[in-house]
Design a protein around this motif. Structure first.
Motif, PDB file in Angstrom:
ATOM      1  N   SER A 171     -15.225  10.995   4.982  1.00 17.63           N
ATOM      2  CA  SER A 171     -13.893  10.654   5.134  1.00 17.63           C
ATOM      3  C   SER A 171     -13.438  10.459   3.593  1.00 17.63           C
ATOM      4  O   SER A 171     -14.018  10.253   2.638  1.00 17.63           O
ATOM      5  CB  SER A 171     -13.766   9.429   5.970  1.00 17.63           C
ATOM      6  OG  SER A 171     -14.528   8.550   5.625  1.00 17.63           O
ATOM      7  N   ARG A 172     -12.059  10.515   3.481  1.00 16.84           N
ATOM      8  CA  ARG A 172     -11.386  10.239   2.228  1.00 16.84           C
ATOM      9  C   ARG A 172     -10.127   9.241   2.310  1.00 16.84           C
ATOM     10  O   ARG A 172      -9.513   9.350   3.613  1.00 16.84           O
ATOM     11  CB  ARG A 172     -10.848  11.218   1.582  1.00 16.84           C
ATOM     12  CG  ARG A 172     -12.016  12.547   1.134  1.00 16.84           C
ATOM     13  CD  ARG A 172     -12.854  11.992  -0.079  1.00 16.84           C
ATOM     14  NE  ARG A 172     -13.758  12.906  -0.383  1.00 16.84           N
ATOM     15  CZ  ARG A 172     -14.865  13.212   0.169  1.00 16.84           C
ATOM     16  NH1 ARG A 172     -15.323  12.541   1.165  1.00 16.84           N
ATOM     17  NH2 ARG A 172     -15.868  14.167  -0.386  1.00 16.84           N
ATOM     18  N   GLY A 173      -9.965   8.062   1.841  1.00 10.76           N
ATOM     19  CA  GLY A 173      -8.879   7.457   1.897  1.00 10.76           C
ATOM     20  C   GLY A 173      -8.676   6.172   0.874  1.00 10.76           C
ATOM     21  O   GLY A 173      -9.555   6.146   0.172  1.00 10.76           O
ATOM     22  N   THR A 174      -7.585   5.788   1.007  1.00  8.51           N
ATOM     23  CA  THR A 174      -7.078   4.692   0.286  1.00  8.51           C
ATOM     24  C   THR A 174      -6.806   3.304   0.900  1.00  8.51           C
ATOM     25  O   THR A 174      -5.936   3.523   1.667  1.00  8.51           O
ATOM     26  CB  THR A 174      -6.078   5.016  -0.973  1.00  8.51           C
ATOM     27  OG1 THR A 174      -6.744   5.861  -1.771  1.00  8.51           O
ATOM     28  CG2 THR A 174      -5.634   3.783  -1.856  1.00  8.51           C
ATOM     29  N   VAL A 175      -7.037   1.958   0.542  1.00 15.18           N
ATOM     30  CA  VAL A 175      -6.729   0.971   1.318  1.00 15.18           C
ATOM     31  C   VAL A 175      -6.286   0.209   0.223  1.00 15.18           C
ATOM     32  O   VAL A 175      -6.428  -0.155  -1.131  1.00 15.18           O
ATOM     33  CB  VAL A 175      -7.849   0.159   1.873  1.00 15.18           C
ATOM     34  CG1 VAL A 175      -7.148  -0.950   2.672  1.00 15.18           C
ATOM     35  CG2 VAL A 175      -8.445   1.060   2.985  1.00 15.18           C
ATOM     36  N   ILE A 176      -5.000  -0.512   0.212  1.00 12.74           N
ATOM     37  CA  ILE A 176      -4.091  -1.460  -0.644  1.00 12.74           C
ATOM     38  C   ILE A 176      -4.047  -2.768   0.057  1.00 12.74           C
ATOM     39  O   ILE A 176      -3.478  -2.889   1.258  1.00 12.74           O
ATOM     40  CB  ILE A 176      -2.990  -0.888  -1.056  1.00 12.74           C
ATOM     41  CG1 ILE A 176      -2.979   0.477  -1.693  1.00 12.74           C
ATOM     42  CG2 ILE A 176      -2.161  -1.807  -2.142  1.00 12.74           C
ATOM     43  CD1 ILE A 176      -1.685   1.016  -1.871  1.00 12.74           C
ATOM     44  N   LEU A 177      -4.396  -3.831  -0.356  1.00 10.66           N
ATOM     45  CA  LEU A 177      -4.380  -5.206   0.050  1.00 10.66           C
ATOM     46  C   LEU A 177      -3.191  -5.877  -0.908  1.00 10.66           C
ATOM     47  O   LEU A 177      -3.673  -5.992  -2.113  1.00 10.66           O
ATOM     48  CB  LEU A 177      -5.810  -5.628  -0.162  1.00 10.66           C
ATOM     49  CG  LEU A 177      -6.836  -5.434   0.768  1.00 10.66           C
ATOM     50  CD1 LEU A 177      -8.097  -6.326   0.394  1.00 10.66           C
ATOM     51  CD2 LEU A 177      -6.420  -5.020   2.160  1.00 10.66           C
ATOM     52  N   ARG A 178      -2.337  -6.058  -0.322  1.00 11.47           N
ATOM     53  CA  ARG A 178      -0.917  -6.976  -1.066  1.00 11.47           C
ATOM     54  C   ARG A 178      -1.068  -8.224  -0.750  1.00 11.47           C
ATOM     55  O   ARG A 178      -0.849  -8.674   0.429  1.00 11.47           O
ATOM     56  CB  ARG A 178       0.276  -6.156  -0.803  1.00 11.47           C
ATOM     57  CG  ARG A 178       0.130  -4.611  -1.139  1.00 11.47           C
ATOM     58  CD  ARG A 178       1.495  -3.888  -1.068  1.00 11.47           C
ATOM     59  NE  ARG A 178       2.429  -4.533  -2.064  1.00 11.47           N
ATOM     60  CZ  ARG A 178       2.978  -3.935  -2.851  1.00 11.47           C
ATOM     61  NH1 ARG A 178       2.398  -2.439  -3.227  1.00 11.47           N
ATOM     62  NH2 ARG A 178       3.841  -4.176  -3.823  1.00 11.47           N
ATOM     63  N   HIS A 179      -1.054  -9.167  -1.729  1.00 13.81           N
ATOM     64  CA  HIS A 179      -0.989 -10.614  -1.582  1.00 13.81           C
ATOM     65  C   HIS A 179       0.386 -11.215  -2.072  1.00 13.81           C
ATOM     66  O   HIS A 179       0.384 -11.006  -3.320  1.00 13.81           O
ATOM     67  CB  HIS A 179      -2.235 -11.337  -2.073  1.00 13.81           C
ATOM     68  CG  HIS A 179      -3.650 -10.757  -1.602  1.00 13.81           C
ATOM     69  ND1 HIS A 179      -4.250  -9.683  -2.021  1.00 13.81           N
ATOM     70  CD2 HIS A 179      -4.179 -11.117  -0.436  1.00 13.81           C
ATOM     71  CE1 HIS A 179      -5.321  -9.564  -1.363  1.00 13.81           C
ATOM     72  NE2 HIS A 179      -5.366 -10.453  -0.368  1.00 13.81           N
ATOM     73  N   GLU A 180       1.045 -11.870  -1.460  1.00 16.88           N
ATOM     74  CA  GLU A 180       2.237 -12.519  -1.720  1.00 16.88           C
ATOM     75  C   GLU A 180       2.600 -13.825  -1.164  1.00 16.88           C
ATOM     76  O   GLU A 180       1.687 -14.208  -0.200  1.00 16.88           O
ATOM     77  CB  GLU A 180       3.380 -11.424  -1.506  1.00 16.88           C
ATOM     78  CG  GLU A 180       3.345  -9.887  -1.953  1.00 16.88           C
ATOM     79  CD  GLU A 180       4.153  -8.894  -1.170  1.00 16.88           C
ATOM     80  OE1 GLU A 180       4.736  -9.295  -0.274  1.00 16.88           O
ATOM     81  OE2 GLU A 180       4.314  -8.172  -1.798  1.00 16.88           O
ATOM     82  N   GLY A 181       3.478 -14.350  -1.241  1.00 17.05           N
ATOM     83  CA  GLY A 181       3.901 -15.590  -0.795  1.00 17.05           C
ATOM     84  C   GLY A 181       3.100 -16.903  -1.419  1.00 17.05           C
ATOM     85  O   GLY A 181       2.373 -16.737  -2.490  1.00 17.05           O
ATOM     86  N   THR A 182       2.550 -17.847  -0.370  1.00 11.44           N
ATOM     87  CA  THR A 182       1.849 -18.951  -1.033  1.00 11.44           C
ATOM     88  C   THR A 182       0.915 -19.508   0.202  1.00 11.44           C
ATOM     89  O   THR A 182       1.050 -19.348   1.202  1.00 11.44           O
ATOM     90  CB  THR A 182       2.586 -20.369  -1.299  1.00 11.44           C
ATOM     91  OG1 THR A 182       1.662 -21.338  -2.078  1.00 11.44           O
ATOM     92  CG2 THR A 182       3.483 -20.723  -0.409  1.00 11.44           C
ATOM     93  N   ALA A 183      -0.409 -19.762  -0.452  1.00 10.30           N
ATOM     94  CA  ALA A 183      -1.395 -20.091   0.706  1.00 10.30           C
ATOM     95  C   ALA A 183      -2.710 -20.611  -0.067  1.00 10.30           C
ATOM     96  O   ALA A 183      -2.576 -20.391  -1.339  1.00 10.30           O
ATOM     97  CB  ALA A 183      -1.879 -18.955   1.671  1.00 10.30           C
ATOM     98  N   GLN A 184      -3.613 -21.270   0.528  1.00 10.34           N
ATOM     99  CA  GLN A 184      -4.779 -21.588  -0.155  1.00 10.34           C
ATOM    100  C   GLN A 184      -5.675 -20.745   0.854  1.00 10.34           C
ATOM    101  O   GLN A 184      -6.104 -21.092   1.873  1.00 10.34           O
ATOM    102  CB  GLN A 184      -5.224 -23.137   0.023  1.00 10.34           C
ATOM    103  CG  GLN A 184      -4.274 -23.691  -1.128  1.00 10.34           C
ATOM    104  CD  GLN A 184      -4.835 -25.462  -0.829  1.00 10.34           C
ATOM    105  OE1 GLN A 184      -5.555 -25.909  -1.478  1.00 10.34           O
ATOM    106  NE2 GLN A 184      -3.848 -25.914  -0.305  1.00 10.34           N
TER     107      GLN A 184
END
Length: 418
Positions: A171-184
């Protein structure tokens, strides 16, 4: 080459609130916080670091451990407690092509745990507290034209997560994890790249200034498979993303890239581990960082292990840091272990410094003002990593973000000279 660190003999007053680094154990010295630890010899290689799914098997870090000595422990205190957290702290939005399979995995349900083994207390807590782990799977033979985008928006509070990403054979693919806002957040990302598959994973940290993010990424790359792993850390008060990649299959390829821009009071850290396990594997590690402002801090530790069966391996790792103002600090620690003499090549490098005066002179000699010349030098320095992502929209966004950071640099410099 790395060497084991020895600790002084016990004084008889053990610190039961924490544990010593696994690489610092001595025969006949009990390990505080770990039962039945009376007889140990020094750990000789990064691959021997203890792992456990049970948080109780890890002592609370005290800052003397090699994997914690550079991290501000007070800032992560909430993530060292094995306590349930609310489920609505992180908002999750997934945009994926129709062919992508999604599900949830309980503890013990494959492929959860096929690759991932917690190496520290926060990752063990995240494993334990995440009852059902999200699964993102690219089915066998599927080639995705669009990336899978996972948008994670913090709403404040403590959060634990374990995510499984699987690229099935060919298989072929791309995964983007985008982190925004605030948290611990304590986050585990388990990555499986099966035979002949090619996966790109990009983790972008654009948190608010008060966010704390501890992430442990662990991946296995099988026969003739390829993983490109990219870490981009721009936001957050304390961000620590530690990728660990095992090239297990013959012909496996691993590319690990990282970019960080640390501002005043910001701590951005990555501890990278690339394990060449199978024969004829190739590895390329390149992390770059720019720093500006008082208390700006980056930490990079790069461990590459070429195992005894990894014949024909070709591997190189490098870390480059550009310090833009006074008061910033970059720690860079490359380590290389080689357990076979039958390799194509292996090397590592590290460099930390200020502007290249020759580059500035070259640009100024062609009529470019000094401030603009500095901007072009820094942009060119960091753009090398951005261009490796291969996604036009994301690359444009990150270049704009770097431009915004550079505008702040100009403001800081102007205030300093006033």
């Amino acid at each position: 080459m790395t060497t084991a660190t020895q600790t002084p003999a016990s004084s008889g007053q053990e610190r039961t609130e924490g544990h010593l680094d696994p690489a610092a154990r001595l025969t006949g010295v009990r390990q505080p916080g770990i039962p039945d630890s009376n007889e140990f010899v020094p750990v000789q290689t990064r691959s021997e670091r203890p792992t456990s799914f049970d948080p109780a098997d890890f002592g609370t870090p005290v800052g003397t451990e090699v994997n914690w000595k550079h991290t501000p422990l007070k800032a992560i205190a909430e993530l060292l407690r094995d306590e349930p957290a609310p489920h609505d702290v992180i908002g999750v939005e997934v945009s994926a092509p129709d062919a992508v399979e999604q599900g949830r995995l309980a503890v013990g349900e494959a492929p959860r745990g096929e690759v991932f083994r917690p190496e520290d207390l926060p990752s063990a807590i995240a494993w334990h507290q995440e009852a059902e782990a999200p699964l993102i799977r690219i089915p066998q033979g599927v080639e995705l034209d669009e990336p899978i985008v996972v948008r994670l928006t913090g709403r404040g509070g403590v959060a634990h997560a374990h995510v499984v990403i699987e690229a099935q054979p060919h298989s072929r693919g791309t995964v983007i994890l985008r982190h925004e806002g605030t948290a611990q957040q304590a986050q585990n990302v388990e990555i499986i790249v099966r035979d002949g598959a090619a996966l790109t994973l990009v983790s972008v940290q654009r948190w608010d200034d008060d966010a704390v993010h501890l992430a442990s990424h662990q991946a296995r790359v099988d026969r003739d498979a390829a993983l490109t792993h990219v870490v981009v850390s721009l936001g957050g008060g304390l961000v620590r993303v530690n990728p660990s990649v095992e090239l297990s299959g013959a012909g496996a390829d691993g590319k690990l890239y990282g970019l960080a821009f640390s501002d005043s009071g910001q701590h951005l850290e990555s501890q990278v581990y690339l394990h060449h396990k199978g024969p004829h594997t190739t590895g390329d590690v390149l992390y770059k960082a720019a720093l500006q402002g008082a208390g700006a801090r980056t930490v990079w530790i790069g461990d590459v292990l070429i195992g005894p069966d990894a014949t024909g391996t070709d591997s190189y790792e490098a870390n480059r840091n550009l310090v833009l103002t006074e008061g910033a600090r970059a720690d860079s620690i490359p380590n290389l272990e080689i357990e076979t003499g039958d390799i194509v090549g292996a090397g590592h490098a590290s460099a930390t410094g200020r502007f290249d005066d020759e580059q500035l002179f070259y640009l100024q000699a062609r009529g470019i003002a000094e401030d603009e010349a500095r901007r072009l030098v820094v942009l060119g320095f960091l753009a090398e990593i951005v261009q490796k992502i291969g996604i036009d929209d994301l690359q444009s966004e990150l270049i704009e973000a770097i431009e915004a950071e550079l505008a702040l640099t100009a403001s800081v410099s102007a205030e300093a000279s006033a």
